[in-house]
Design a protein around this motif. Structure first.
Motif, PDB file in Angstrom:
ATOM      1  N   ARG A  49       0.814  -1.223   0.000  1.00 37.11           N
ATOM      2  CA  ARG A  49       0.000   0.000   0.000  1.00 37.11           C
ATOM      3  C   ARG A  49       0.847   1.272   0.000  1.00 37.11           C
ATOM      4  O   ARG A  49       0.600   2.204   0.765  1.00 37.11           O
ATOM      5  CB  ARG A  49      -0.956   0.022   1.186  1.00 37.11           C
ATOM      6  CG  ARG A  49      -1.754  -1.215   1.393  1.00 37.11           C
ATOM      7  CD  ARG A  49      -3.130  -1.095   0.774  1.00 37.11           C
ATOM      8  NE  ARG A  49      -3.981  -2.203   1.184  1.00 37.11           N
ATOM      9  CZ  ARG A  49      -4.160  -3.298   0.475  1.00 37.11           C
ATOM     10  NH1 ARG A  49      -3.524  -3.455  -0.658  1.00 37.11           N
ATOM     11  NH2 ARG A  49      -4.967  -4.249   0.883  1.00 37.11           N
ATOM     12  N   GLY A  50       1.903   1.265  -0.827  1.00 38.44           N
ATOM     13  CA  GLY A  50       2.740   2.447  -0.947  1.00 38.44           C
ATOM     14  C   GLY A  50       3.819   2.589   0.111  1.00 38.44           C
ATOM     15  O   GLY A  50       4.598   3.537   0.067  1.00 38.44           O
ATOM     16  N   GLN A  74       7.815  -2.476   0.341  1.00 37.54           N
ATOM     17  CA  GLN A  74       8.246  -2.683  -1.037  1.00 37.54           C
ATOM     18  C   GLN A  74       9.683  -3.200  -1.080  1.00 37.54           C
ATOM     19  O   GLN A  74      10.000  -4.118  -1.844  1.00 37.54           O
ATOM     20  CB  GLN A  74       8.112  -1.381  -1.831  1.00 37.54           C
ATOM     21  CG  GLN A  74       6.672  -0.959  -2.034  1.00 37.54           C
ATOM     22  CD  GLN A  74       6.535   0.446  -2.571  1.00 37.54           C
ATOM     23  OE1 GLN A  74       7.468   1.240  -2.570  1.00 37.54           O
ATOM     24  NE2 GLN A  74       5.331   0.773  -3.028  1.00 37.54           N
ATOM     25  N   GLN A  80       3.591   2.560  -9.853  1.00 34.47           N
ATOM     26  CA  GLN A  80       4.356   3.552  -9.093  1.00 34.47           C
ATOM     27  C   GLN A  80       5.763   3.644  -9.681  1.00 34.47           C
ATOM     28  O   GLN A  80       6.704   3.076  -9.118  1.00 34.47           O
ATOM     29  CB  GLN A  80       4.441   3.140  -7.628  1.00 34.47           C
ATOM     30  CG  GLN A  80       3.101   2.927  -6.948  1.00 34.47           C
ATOM     31  CD  GLN A  80       3.282   2.313  -5.588  1.00 34.47           C
ATOM     32  OE1 GLN A  80       4.090   2.778  -4.791  1.00 34.47           O
ATOM     33  NE2 GLN A  80       2.536   1.261  -5.307  1.00 34.47           N
TER      34      GLN A  80
END
Length: 186
Positions: free
Chosen positions: A74-75, A80, A112
């Motif tokens: 979720r960003g 990540q 992204q």
């Protein structure tokens, strides 16, 4: 004792940990997760010769959790990067699991782009550190020489015969193709 016991225990632990992602993804759909968990272990190629496939099951564990962590990121950059590290290690364990890393990198660049470069850098850095740490003649052979030996059509036909002779595999392939056709039809 039996020299295959440690390998089987490692493989079993990795397979169970990889299959647990089904419950993490399933959320409240526990019956579906249980069904998928059972089907996973009914597939003969998955469970046969596990004493010899420690790197395969380790790569599977790292790849599925890498994909799952990225899906839940979720960003969040730390999630990540954790996913990139898991996917990089999966590639080191078994090069064919680079498909998971490639899919994650592609998804990052499509959704992204700027963090995608961080993701790619973290994955490549993990790969380089792991290669430097594990370098040996055997590692070099597996990464650079063995990949040049393509699968023969007869080997592919044999693998397909073994897989398609099992009802569980046929059902899973049919369900997967049905789902894919449904997505394409939308």
């Amino acid at each position: 004792g039996n020299p295959f016991v440690p390998g089987r225990l490692v493989a079993m632990g990795c397979m169970l940990a990889a299959a647990l992602v089904l419950f993490a993804v399933g959320g409240r759909a526990v019956p579906v997760a249980l069904l998928a968990f059972g089907a996973f272990f009914l597939v003969r190629p998955v469970t046969s010769n596990t004493a010899f496939l420690k790197n395969d099951t380790l790569a599977l564990l790292l790849a599925v959790w890498g994909v799952f962590v990225l899906a839940r990121a979720r960003g969040r950059l730390s999630w990540q990067v954790a996913s990139a590290v898991l996917c990089g290690l999966a590639f080191c364990a078994k090069q064919s699991y680079g498909a998971a890393a490639a899919a994650c990198v592609l998804w990052m660049f499509l959704t992204q782009p700027r963090p995608g470069f961080v993701y790619l850098g973290a994955g490549v850095a993990t790969l380089l550190v792991a290669i430097a740490w594990a370098w040996s003649e055997g590692f070099a052979f597996c990464v650079f020489v063995a990949l040049l030996d393509p699968m023969l059509a007869s080997q592919l036909a044999y693998q397909l015969r073994v897989g398609l002779s099992q009802p569980v595999v046929v059902v899973l392939v049919a369900v997967g193709l049905g789902g894919l056709l449904r997505l394409v039809a939308r």
